[in-house]
Design a protein around this motif. Structure first.
Motif, PDB file in Angstrom:
ATOM      1  N   LYS A   1       0.832  -1.209   0.000  1.00 30.58           N
ATOM      2  CA  LYS A   1       0.000   0.000   0.000  1.00 30.58           C
ATOM      3  C   LYS A   1       0.865   1.258   0.000  1.00 30.58           C
ATOM      4  O   LYS A   1       0.547   2.250  -0.677  1.00 30.58           O
ATOM      5  CB  LYS A   1      -0.931  -0.010   1.204  1.00 30.58           C
ATOM      6  CG  LYS A   1      -2.071  -1.017   1.081  1.00 30.58           C
ATOM      7  CD  LYS A   1      -3.017  -0.933   2.265  1.00 30.58           C
ATOM      8  CE  LYS A   1      -4.225  -1.847   2.085  1.00 30.58           C
ATOM      9  NZ  LYS A   1      -5.153  -1.777   3.242  1.00 30.58           N
ATOM     10  N   ALA A   2       1.972   1.224   0.739  1.00 29.54           N
ATOM     11  CA  ALA A   2       2.876   2.384   0.776  1.00 29.54           C
ATOM     12  C   ALA A   2       3.485   2.636  -0.599  1.00 29.54           C
ATOM     13  O   ALA A   2       3.641   3.793  -1.023  1.00 29.54           O
ATOM     14  CB  ALA A   2       3.971   2.163   1.811  1.00 29.54           C
ATOM     15  N   LYS A   3       3.815   1.583  -1.318  1.00 32.79           N
ATOM     16  CA  LYS A   3       4.385   1.743  -2.654  1.00 32.79           C
ATOM     17  C   LYS A   3       3.341   2.261  -3.641  1.00 32.79           C
ATOM     18  O   LYS A   3       3.652   3.095  -4.505  1.00 32.79           O
ATOM     19  CB  LYS A   3       4.986   0.414  -3.128  1.00 32.79           C
ATOM     20  CG  LYS A   3       6.246   0.028  -2.352  1.00 32.79           C
ATOM     21  CD  LYS A   3       6.867  -1.243  -2.866  1.00 32.79           C
ATOM     22  CE  LYS A   3       8.162  -1.545  -2.103  1.00 32.79           C
ATOM     23  NZ  LYS A   3       8.817  -2.773  -2.568  1.00 32.79           N
ATOM     24  N   TYR A   4       2.108   1.795  -3.500  1.00 34.41           N
ATOM     25  CA  TYR A   4       1.060   2.310  -4.368  1.00 34.41           C
ATOM     26  C   TYR A   4       0.813   3.797  -4.104  1.00 34.41           C
ATOM     27  O   TYR A   4       0.552   4.564  -5.028  1.00 34.41           O
ATOM     28  CB  TYR A   4      -0.243   1.522  -4.174  1.00 34.41           C
ATOM     29  CG  TYR A   4      -1.362   2.044  -5.036  1.00 34.41           C
ATOM     30  CD1 TYR A   4      -1.409   1.742  -6.391  1.00 34.41           C
ATOM     31  CD2 TYR A   4      -2.347   2.873  -4.498  1.00 34.41           C
ATOM     32  CE1 TYR A   4      -2.420   2.247  -7.208  1.00 34.41           C
ATOM     33  CE2 TYR A   4      -3.363   3.376  -5.307  1.00 34.41           C
ATOM     34  CZ  TYR A   4      -3.397   3.064  -6.651  1.00 34.41           C
ATOM     35  OH  TYR A   4      -4.383   3.580  -7.449  1.00 34.41           O
TER      36      TYR A   4
ATOM     37  N   ALA B   1      13.579  -0.610  -1.032  1.00 31.80           N
ATOM     38  CA  ALA B   1      12.416   0.027  -1.643  1.00 31.80           C
ATOM     39  C   ALA B   1      11.309   0.265  -0.618  1.00 31.80           C
ATOM     40  O   ALA B   1      10.601   1.278  -0.669  1.00 31.80           O
ATOM     41  CB  ALA B   1      11.889  -0.838  -2.785  1.00 31.80           C
ATOM     42  N   SER B   2      11.149  -0.657   0.331  1.00 25.47           N
ATOM     43  CA  SER B   2      10.130  -0.481   1.365  1.00 25.47           C
ATOM     44  C   SER B   2      10.432   0.726   2.238  1.00 25.47           C
ATOM     45  O   SER B   2       9.517   1.470   2.630  1.00 25.47           O
ATOM     46  CB  SER B   2      10.015  -1.740   2.224  1.00 25.47           C
ATOM     47  OG  SER B   2      11.271  -2.070   2.795  1.00 25.47           O
ATOM     48  N   GLU B   3      11.703   0.948   2.541  1.00 30.18           N
ATOM     49  CA  GLU B   3      12.100   2.101   3.345  1.00 30.18           C
ATOM     50  C   GLU B   3      11.835   3.405   2.595  1.00 30.18           C
ATOM     51  O   GLU B   3      11.388   4.402   3.184  1.00 30.18           O
ATOM     52  CB  GLU B   3      13.581   1.990   3.709  1.00 30.18           C
ATOM     53  CG  GLU B   3      14.076   3.102   4.625  1.00 30.18           C
ATOM     54  CD  GLU B   3      15.572   3.044   4.879  1.00 30.18           C
ATOM     55  OE1 GLU B   3      16.071   3.898   5.633  1.00 30.18           O
ATOM     56  OE2 GLU B   3      16.248   2.145   4.332  1.00 30.18           O
ATOM     57  N   ILE B   4      12.092   3.392   1.284  1.00 31.28           N
ATOM     58  CA  ILE B   4      11.841   4.584   0.473  1.00 31.28           C
ATOM     59  C   ILE B   4      10.344   4.929   0.505  1.00 31.28           C
ATOM     60  O   ILE B   4       9.950   6.070   0.721  1.00 31.28           O
ATOM     61  CB  ILE B   4      12.298   4.372  -0.972  1.00 31.28           C
ATOM     62  CG1 ILE B   4      13.803   4.115  -1.031  1.00 31.28           C
ATOM     63  CG2 ILE B   4      11.922   5.578  -1.844  1.00 31.28           C
ATOM     64  CD1 ILE B   4      14.297   3.684  -2.404  1.00 31.28           C
ATOM     65  N   ALA B   5       9.514   3.915   0.291  1.00 30.91           N
ATOM     66  CA  ALA B   5       8.064   4.139   0.211  1.00 30.91           C
ATOM     67  C   ALA B   5       7.474   4.559   1.543  1.00 30.91           C
ATOM     68  O   ALA B   5       6.616   5.449   1.606  1.00 30.91           O
ATOM     69  CB  ALA B   5       7.376   2.883  -0.296  1.00 30.91           C
ATOM     70  N   GLN B   6       7.933   3.931   2.631  1.00 29.46           N
ATOM     71  CA  GLN B   6       7.303   4.171   3.935  1.00 29.46           C
ATOM     72  C   GLN B   6       7.879   5.384   4.666  1.00 29.46           C
ATOM     73  O   GLN B   6       7.170   5.990   5.480  1.00 29.46           O
ATOM     74  CB  GLN B   6       7.448   2.937   4.812  1.00 29.46           C
ATOM     75  CG  GLN B   6       6.607   1.741   4.295  1.00 29.46           C
ATOM     76  CD  GLN B   6       6.805   0.484   5.123  1.00 29.46           C
ATOM     77  OE1 GLN B   6       7.934   0.037   5.341  1.00 29.46           O
ATOM     78  NE2 GLN B   6       5.720  -0.078   5.612  1.00 29.46           N
ATOM     79  N   ASN B   7       9.144   5.746   4.391  1.00 24.51           N
ATOM     80  CA  ASN B   7       9.772   6.785   5.202  1.00 24.51           C
ATOM     81  C   ASN B   7      10.445   7.918   4.431  1.00 24.51           C
ATOM     82  O   ASN B   7      10.385   9.066   4.858  1.00 24.51           O
ATOM     83  CB  ASN B   7      10.829   6.152   6.127  1.00 24.51           C
ATOM     84  CG  ASN B   7      10.241   5.095   7.047  1.00 24.51           C
ATOM     85  OD1 ASN B   7       9.219   5.325   7.676  1.00 24.51           O
ATOM     86  ND2 ASN B   7      10.887   3.942   7.103  1.00 24.51           N
ATOM     87  N   LEU B   8      11.090   7.615   3.309  1.00 19.18           N
ATOM     88  CA  LEU B   8      11.978   8.584   2.683  1.00 19.18           C
ATOM     89  C   LEU B   8      11.364   9.431   1.580  1.00 19.18           C
ATOM     90  O   LEU B   8      11.746  10.593   1.415  1.00 19.18           O
ATOM     91  CB  LEU B   8      13.223   7.861   2.142  1.00 19.18           C
ATOM     92  CG  LEU B   8      14.066   7.101   3.173  1.00 19.18           C
ATOM     93  CD1 LEU B   8      15.197   6.363   2.467  1.00 19.18           C
ATOM     94  CD2 LEU B   8      14.611   8.047   4.217  1.00 19.18           C
ATOM     95  N   TRP B   9      10.423   8.867   0.809  1.00 17.91           N
ATOM     96  CA  TRP B   9       9.989   9.554  -0.407  1.00 17.91           C
ATOM     97  C   TRP B   9       9.317  10.894  -0.120  1.00 17.91           C
ATOM     98  O   TRP B   9       9.563  11.887  -0.791  1.00 17.91           O
ATOM     99  CB  TRP B   9       9.044   8.668  -1.223  1.00 17.91           C
ATOM    100  CG  TRP B   9       8.652   9.338  -2.498  1.00 17.91           C
ATOM    101  CD1 TRP B   9       7.464   9.942  -2.792  1.00 17.91           C
ATOM    102  CD2 TRP B   9       9.475   9.499  -3.673  1.00 17.91           C
ATOM    103  NE1 TRP B   9       7.473  10.450  -4.065  1.00 17.91           N
ATOM    104  CE2 TRP B   9       8.709  10.205  -4.628  1.00 17.91           C
ATOM    105  CE3 TRP B   9      10.777   9.109  -3.992  1.00 17.91           C
ATOM    106  CZ2 TRP B   9       9.196  10.521  -5.887  1.00 17.91           C
ATOM    107  CZ3 TRP B   9      11.262   9.424  -5.246  1.00 17.91           C
ATOM    108  CH2 TRP B   9      10.470  10.120  -6.183  1.00 17.91           C
ATOM    109  N   LYS B  10       8.471  10.932   0.876  1.00 18.59           N
ATOM    110  CA  LYS B  10       7.675  12.138   1.124  1.00 18.59           C
ATOM    111  C   LYS B  10       8.378  13.164   2.006  1.00 18.59           C
ATOM    112  O   LYS B  10       7.808  14.207   2.324  1.00 18.59           O
ATOM    113  CB  LYS B  10       6.325  11.749   1.741  1.00 18.59           C
ATOM    114  CG  LYS B  10       5.461  10.943   0.776  1.00 18.59           C
ATOM    115  CD  LYS B  10       4.121  10.570   1.379  1.00 18.59           C
ATOM    116  CE  LYS B  10       3.287   9.761   0.381  1.00 18.59           C
ATOM    117  NZ  LYS B  10       1.977   9.384   0.946  1.00 18.59           N
ATOM    118  N   LYS B  11       9.619  12.887   2.383  1.00 19.17           N
ATOM    119  CA  LYS B  11      10.356  13.825   3.214  1.00 19.17           C
ATOM    120  C   LYS B  11      10.851  15.001   2.380  1.00 19.17           C
ATOM    121  O   LYS B  11      11.202  14.843   1.218  1.00 19.17           O
ATOM    122  CB  LYS B  11      11.545  13.135   3.897  1.00 19.17           C
ATOM    123  CG  LYS B  11      11.106  12.221   5.038  1.00 19.17           C
ATOM    124  CD  LYS B  11      12.327  11.672   5.760  1.00 19.17           C
ATOM    125  CE  LYS B  11      11.904  10.825   6.953  1.00 19.17           C
ATOM    126  NZ  LYS B  11      13.065  10.272   7.694  1.00 19.17           N
TER     127      LYS B  11
END
Length: 362
Positions: A324-327, A352-362
């Protein structure tokens, strides 16, 4: 008359029926294709799946140690990644074999026509014959006839990828020269895929050369795929051998909100359990099949179909939050080339999970 009917003999379906049969229940596995079956899939898996599912080394076509990602701007990215390349025909056949050993009755070339509830059982009408079962597992892919038959909405064009893959017959020496002995390649850029990417996954003497794009972003499939084939790095691979097969396939990118209805349970692609950014689905297919099986076994033991609600809880306690985080970020990632390259920069150093859940929206 069966306790469980599983429709679709891919990894999720075969995994589910094997566990249920090992628990002592009567199970039938139905597939529309002749088994073993070909499926257009790159066949890349993480090496951790080998011991987890006790996979024989004979399934491995080529071991992988390096992932190289190219962007059409000229930039490239790489990361160590231990994995393996398999032929899906052999990979799926192994799990079908385990199901048969467990006592599952397997029926190939059986097309599902309708599913109806009648007299306390589901009635499955096939192109040849009928089957009755207490519970039905929909493991029949993105277009799932099982789920359509009970009234579930199909995935929309902006919720599925169209993939096209060519199998290029070459030589081991040539593959090692143009790709690398233990390397797989990915290709990104809005000019070759408006929302998606391409790949070159080498097997022993065949290169699976594929391309994927969000279906709603494709105006002309042939022209869109040709733009990918004309990309200089891809053209070199295409010309390295003889094309022996070309096939297309749909892959979901959005997980469903509901995973069961009454006695029907959705697993794998039918449930939309695929990574929205990478299109990876094999590990989620296997795990969803296992989680569904454990839930179904408990339901059959206790005789209460309401217990199927625990399947979604099991998914949420496993990998569903990551999907869901990746979507949630996928449309932003593929919005433009700058965002794609930002994602690839992060990918070099982070999961990739870390990017989607924590890093991308920072």
């Amino acid at each position: 008359m069966y306790d469980v009917a599983v429709v679709g003999a891919g990894p999720s379906g075969s995994m589910a029926c094997r566990y249920i049969a090992e628990a002592g229940y009567k199970v039938i596995l139905i597939d529309k294709e002749e088994i073993p079956r070909y499926k257009p899939c790159g066949g890349a898996i993480e090496l951790t799946l080998m011991p987890k599912y006790k996979l024989p080394n004979e399934l491995i076509e080529r071991e992988i140690e390096l992932l190289v990602l190219y962007h059409t701007s000229g930039k490239f990215y790489h990361r160590i990644g231990l994995g393996a390349i398999v032929w899906r025909l052999k990979f799926d056949a192994y799990f079908q074999y385990l199901a048969a050993v467990a006592g599952v009755k397997i029926r190939e070339l059986r097309t599902l026509k309708t599913v109806n509830w009648k007299n306390g059982y589901y009635q499955l009408r096939l192109n040849r014959g009928k089957v009755q079962a207490k519970i039905v597992v929909a493991a029949d892919g993105v277009n799932s006839p099982t789920l359509r038959s009970i009234g579930w909405e199909p995935f929309k064009p902006n919720e599925v990828y169209l993939t096209v893959q060519k199998e290029i017959l070459s030589s081991k020496e040539k593959i090692n020269e143009i790709i690398g002995e233990k390397t797989i390649n990915f290709y990104f850029g809005k000019d070759i895929s408006k929302h998606g990417y391409g790949w070159a996954f080498p097997k022993r003497n065949v290169i699976s050369l594929g391309w994927g794009c969000l279906l709603s972003e494709i105006n002309n499939t042939k022209a869109s795929f040709q733009r990918f084939l004309d990309y200089e790095l891809v053209k070199k691979i295409l010309l390295s051998g003889e094309t022996i097969r070309t096939a297309a396939h749909l892959v979901p990118m959005k997980s469903r909100e509901v995973f069961h209805e009454n006695g029907v349970v959705a697993v794998g692609d039918a449930a939309g359990l695929v990574d929205a950014i990478s299109g990876k689905g094999i590990p989620y297919a296997l795990e969803s099949g296992e989680l569904a099986a454990k839930t179904i076994i408990k339901v059959l033991d206790e005789g209460d179909l309401e217990g199927l609600s625990h399947y979604k809880e099991a998914l949420e306690g496993s990998f569903l939050p990551i999907l869901k985080a990746k979507y949630d970020i996928v449309f932003d990632v593929y919005k433009n080339d700058d965002n794609i390259m930002r994602y690839l920069d992060l990918w070099q150093k982070h999961r990739a999970s870390e990017i989607a859940q924590n890093l991308w929206k920072k």
